[in-house]
Write an enzyme that holds these catalytic residues in place. Structure first.
Site, PDB file in Angstrom:
ATOM      1  N   GLU A   7      -4.513   8.029  -7.785  1.00 47.84           N
ATOM      2  CA  GLU A   7      -4.670   7.779  -6.348  1.00 47.84           C
ATOM      3  C   GLU A   7      -4.936   9.070  -5.578  1.00 47.84           C
ATOM      4  O   GLU A   7      -5.678   9.073  -4.598  1.00 47.84           O
ATOM      5  CB  GLU A   7      -3.416   7.090  -5.789  1.00 47.84           C
ATOM      6  CG  GLU A   7      -3.509   6.790  -4.307  1.00 47.84           C
ATOM      7  CD  GLU A   7      -2.487   5.782  -3.832  1.00 47.84           C
ATOM      8  OE1 GLU A   7      -2.137   5.836  -2.650  1.00 47.84           O
ATOM      9  OE2 GLU A   7      -2.021   4.939  -4.637  1.00 47.84           O
ATOM     10  N   LYS A   8      -4.324  10.168  -6.048  1.00 45.44           N
ATOM     11  CA  LYS A   8      -4.458  11.447  -5.341  1.00 45.44           C
ATOM     12  C   LYS A   8      -4.635  12.569  -6.365  1.00 45.44           C
ATOM     13  O   LYS A   8      -4.194  12.447  -7.512  1.00 45.44           O
ATOM     14  CB  LYS A   8      -3.207  11.702  -4.482  1.00 45.44           C
ATOM     15  CG  LYS A   8      -3.048  10.716  -3.336  1.00 45.44           C
ATOM     16  CD  LYS A   8      -1.769  10.951  -2.562  1.00 45.44           C
ATOM     17  CE  LYS A   8      -0.536  10.501  -3.305  1.00 45.44           C
ATOM     18  NZ  LYS A   8      -0.411   9.038  -3.385  1.00 45.44           N
ATOM     19  N   ASP A 101      -0.708   4.393  -6.960  1.00 37.37           N
ATOM     20  CA  ASP A 101       0.736   4.380  -6.736  1.00 37.37           C
ATOM     21  C   ASP A 101       1.299   3.000  -7.075  1.00 37.37           C
ATOM     22  O   ASP A 101       0.606   1.990  -6.918  1.00 37.37           O
ATOM     23  CB  ASP A 101       1.055   4.727  -5.283  1.00 37.37           C
ATOM     24  CG  ASP A 101       0.776   6.191  -4.966  1.00 37.37           C
ATOM     25  OD1 ASP A 101       0.689   6.991  -5.916  1.00 37.37           O
ATOM     26  OD2 ASP A 101       0.648   6.532  -3.778  1.00 37.37           O
ATOM     27  N   ASP A 103       2.650   0.468  -5.883  1.00 35.60           N
ATOM     28  CA  ASP A 103       2.934  -0.472  -4.801  1.00 35.60           C
ATOM     29  C   ASP A 103       1.652  -1.231  -4.491  1.00 35.60           C
ATOM     30  O   ASP A 103       0.614  -1.001  -5.113  1.00 35.60           O
ATOM     31  CB  ASP A 103       3.473   0.248  -3.563  1.00 35.60           C
ATOM     32  CG  ASP A 103       2.547   1.344  -3.042  1.00 35.60           C
ATOM     33  OD1 ASP A 103       1.376   1.399  -3.468  1.00 35.60           O
ATOM     34  OD2 ASP A 103       2.989   2.155  -2.214  1.00 35.60           O
ATOM     35  N   TYR A 319       4.725  14.783  -1.533  1.00 34.04           N
ATOM     36  CA  TYR A 319       3.998  13.738  -0.798  1.00 34.04           C
ATOM     37  C   TYR A 319       4.685  13.425   0.526  1.00 34.04           C
ATOM     38  O   TYR A 319       5.880  13.129   0.565  1.00 34.04           O
ATOM     39  CB  TYR A 319       3.903  12.478  -1.654  1.00 34.04           C
ATOM     40  CG  TYR A 319       3.114  11.365  -1.017  1.00 34.04           C
ATOM     41  CD1 TYR A 319       1.751  11.493  -0.803  1.00 34.04           C
ATOM     42  CD2 TYR A 319       3.744  10.183  -0.627  1.00 34.04           C
ATOM     43  CE1 TYR A 319       1.020  10.460  -0.215  1.00 34.04           C
ATOM     44  CE2 TYR A 319       3.020   9.148  -0.046  1.00 34.04           C
ATOM     45  CZ  TYR A 319       1.662   9.303   0.159  1.00 34.04           C
ATOM     46  OH  TYR A 319       0.951   8.289   0.750  1.00 34.04           O
TER      47      TYR A 319
END
Length: 727
Positions: A7-8, A101, A103, A319
């Site tokens: 994601e990052k 992530d 979620d 984060y």
């Protein structure tokens, strides 16, 4: 070759490190075993707009509503190159590993990219909520099939699409109806935005409509051989009290005072307990925003941007959009390195960091309480605090102090509670004697910090000399007449706190339970609306629209905000919609409802509301700005510029009139700055017109420019009040 899509970037680097022998190659890392790790930068895609499918949709018209358009995505402007790289690497891969992530938003973020590039390779799922190498390696050994998470993806997509359809249609409908009534402002509606407005409006009205009543604070002073102390009256059942236990009857209060003065008192119980208080948990974004507002007056959006800089530019914190206040058990091993990094980066905290004991394991270290992210803490990276901006430094120190506190001893004290009876009336007092200051020493100057001081006792006197056999006399008693206070208006800090627990204001038990169920796995949320990543932007938007304002540190609803609130149905201004959507999203996850059925249901509700607006119209007198005194044709509109709010004419660019904002209204009496006159002594060497000395960006600096600008663009440095003009 397996292609990991994180994601990052920082998660991508952590995965590559856990696999081993990684070599950076542009926007990816090639690992020693042949695997490739690449990443997104948050969302790479956004939902298409109605005008992407129908150019006529750019022209707002009531006849075109409600709008419906296909569910499709398009690249976010500057991120198209990364999408192309992912597509290229996916074509070379034998298997994709989805590393969003853990979620719903993380699931959506990578799945939408895979759908967009037309991926047909098998996809696995890795769940990582901590960048600790051991945790990442453990996750690598427990990959799952991504099809298990299809319901989660569809649920998140349904919410995203419905939020867009809801906001687009109702914002256009109310704005167009407002314009028909003479309004000039955009009347925006949003699933989260509008209930936040509702919270502020209801709080303001509760504050203003409060009907004060008197109550009586009854205290008595008791004395014995060991000393004296005061205690507060505890009304018995049947006493004339309000719902908070405060005595309402003046005669009752006067009779009590007369009855107990000079009378012997019986100690019915006297207990002393050894107690401890744990340090406040590390920050999540919401609590950090609330503290930064309370201590420094930072807006939520400013705090978010500052933490983004601390994380991405300086790499000093983890984060920053986390909703979690806990850390994994494995992160406890990092304590020595993190404490050392704090000591080196922030000399003002060096002694505190060095005094911390890395062996102490506070309640913050609990892997079971870590959600998609862990708490915001300092990293092992170091920097020179003096080279950070002043505001960045303030936030780093807050985050660092909260982390250091986890390694200081618990605050220890002895608490003595004494119950007394005199002339049939009961009294109680509580005292605390500190036996170990512990972590509280770090917060000694934080006197208005409710989390630190909310449980303070009545006194710090040592009352351990009082026992059930102690002889005491009531020396005196007082009855202080007081008035109840209205619910306090919101501050930015208290509003942010309430956004995480709006369920407490919901009277419908089903809706309240649905909101609480939504957050049951999030320790920092208790039936809230919005997310840590969106709340600050939504509050900023409400202020930009002129619906709420911040005055004297209070967040209040404006006349426009209240009028617009009253136009809207309760379903829009209450958090009920978030709760009901959550219930249906759970059905999507369970395969009991499709994404399209959910969106169709929302669209049907929107169509009904638009039909009502078309039939009834709207009345928004507060949105009709005052007539422009300069041109007489346009009306003034409140806008936000680089230096704050101002008022500009709706007839711009034909009329360029502007006026300063003064408490939400245009200030017609403000003195306008006069333009500096051209010098008759110093002339432009290019066109011979007079030069003008102007203030520079830095305080005390100046420069010279030609008065003939823009036709002549000559400039010169300032040298002791004169232009530096070369012969």
């Amino acid at each position: 070759m397996r292609l990991f899509i994180a994601e990052k970037p920082e998660l991508g680097r952590a995965i590559a490190e856990a696999i081993g022998n990684g070599q950076k190659d542009g926007g990816c890392i090639r690992c020693g075993n042949g695997d490739v790790v690449t990443w997104c930068f948050g969302h790479l895609l956004t939902l298409t707009d109605p005008e992407d499918h129908d150019p006529n949709a750019k022209q707002w018209s009531m006849e075109s509503l409600p709008l419906r358009w296909p569910v499709e995505h398009k690249p976010i402007g500057d991120k198209e190159s990364q999408i192309k790289l992912i597509q290229k690497l996916a074509g070379q891969a034998s298997e994709i590993v989805h590393a969003g992530d853990p979620d719903d938003e993380g699931q959506l973020l990578v799945d939408e990219v895979l759908d967009y590039i037309g991926n047909n390779k098998p996809v696995r799922r890795i769940l990582i909520n901590d960048l600790n190498k051991k945790i990442v390696q453990k996750a690598l050994a427990n990959l799952r099939d991504n099809s298990e998470f299809f319901g989660l993806y569809q649920s998140a997509l349904a919410r995203s699409v419905s939020d867009q359809v809801y906001g687009y249609n109702l914002t256009r409908a109310y704005t167009l109806a407002g314009r028909a009534a003479g309004a000039t402002q955009v009347l925006s509606v949003g699933r989260v935005q509008t209930p936040i407005l509702g919270l502020v409006v209801r709080r303001d009205r509760a504050h203003e409509s409060h009907s004060a009543h008197n109550y009586y604070d009854l205290m008595a002073r008791f004395a014995g051989d060991g000393g004296a102390f005061t205690a507060k009256h505890r009304p018995a059942d049947g006493a004339p009290v309000d719902d908070k236990g405060r005595v309402l009857d003046e005669t009752y209060a006067a009779n009590l005072v007369q009855a107990v003065k000079g009378q012997p008192a019986t100690v019915t119980s006297a207990n002393t307990e050894e107690k401890e208080a744990a340090a406040p948990l590390p920050y999540n974004l919401l609590n950090l925003q609330a503290d930064a507002s309370r201590k420094f007056g930072f807006s939520p959006d400013k705090t978010l941007k500052l933490t983004q800089s601390l994380r991405e530019k300086h790499r000093l914190i983890t984060y920053n959009r986390s909703d979690c206040e806990y850390l994994s058990d494995e992160q406890h091993d990092d304590a020595p390195a993190v404490l050392a990094a704090i000591a080196q980066t922030a000399p003002v905290l060096a002694k505190a960091a060095q005094s911390g004991d890395p062996a102490i394991k506070s309640r913050a270290f609990n892997s079971k309480n870590v959600s998609a992210h862990h708490a915001i803490i300092p990293t092992e990276n170091t920097a020179d605090l003096a080279k950070l901006s002043d505001d960045e430094g303030k936030l780093y120190l807050l985050i660092a102090r909260a982390y250091i506190a986890q390694f200081w001893p618990k605050h220890a004290y002895r608490e003595t509670t004494i119950d007394l009876e005199v002339s049939g009336y009961a009294f109680r007092t509580t005292s605390r004697v500190t036996t170990l200051e512990g972590w509280k020493k770090l917060y000694a100057r934080d006197t208005d910090n409710d989390e630190v001081h909310q449980d303070d006792a009545d006194s710090t006197d040592n009352l351990e000399w009082v026992t059930t056999s102690t002889t005491l006399t009531c020396e005196d008693a007082t009855s202080e007449k007081k008035q109840t206070k209205p619910p306090a208006r919101y501050t930015m800090a208290t509003l942010l706190k309430d956004l995480a627990r709006v369920a407490k204001y919901v009277t419908d038990p089903k809706i309240r339970q649905l909101l609480l169920a939504k957050d049951q796995e999030k320790k920092g949320e208790h039936g809230g609306i919005g997310t840590p990543a969106t709340r600050s932007a939504i509050i900023e938007q409400l202020m930009k629209r002129g619906f709420i304002a911040e005055q004297s540190k209070k967040v209040i609803s404006t006349e426009l905000g209240r009028e617009f609130h009253d136009l809207l149905p309760e379903s829009a201004t209450a958090p009920d919609m978030t709760a009901l959507w959550h219930e249906q999203q759970e059905q999507i996850k369970a395969g009991q409802m499709t994404m399209q059925q959910f969106v169709d249901g929302v669209a049907e509700h929107i169509a009904q509301e638009i039909e009502r607006i078309k039939t009834e119209g709207v009345k928004v007198t507060a949105a009709v700005g005052p007539e422009c005194p300069t041109c007489g044709n346009g009306s003034l509109q409140r806008r936000k510029g680089k230096s704050g709010f101002f008022w500009g004419c709706s007839a711009y660019p034909d009329c360029k009139a502007t006026f300063p904002d003064k408490r939400g209204k245009p200030d017609f009496n403000a003195k306008k700055k006069e333009a500096p006159a051209p010098s008759s002594e110093h002339l432009c060497p290019k066109c011979s017109k007079g030069l003008i000395r102007r203030a520079g960006k830095k305080k005390g600096s100046y420069w010279w420019g030609c008065s003939g600008f823009p036709a002549c663009d000559f400039r010169a440095f300032d040298n002791k009040g004169k232009p530096e003009v070369k012969e």
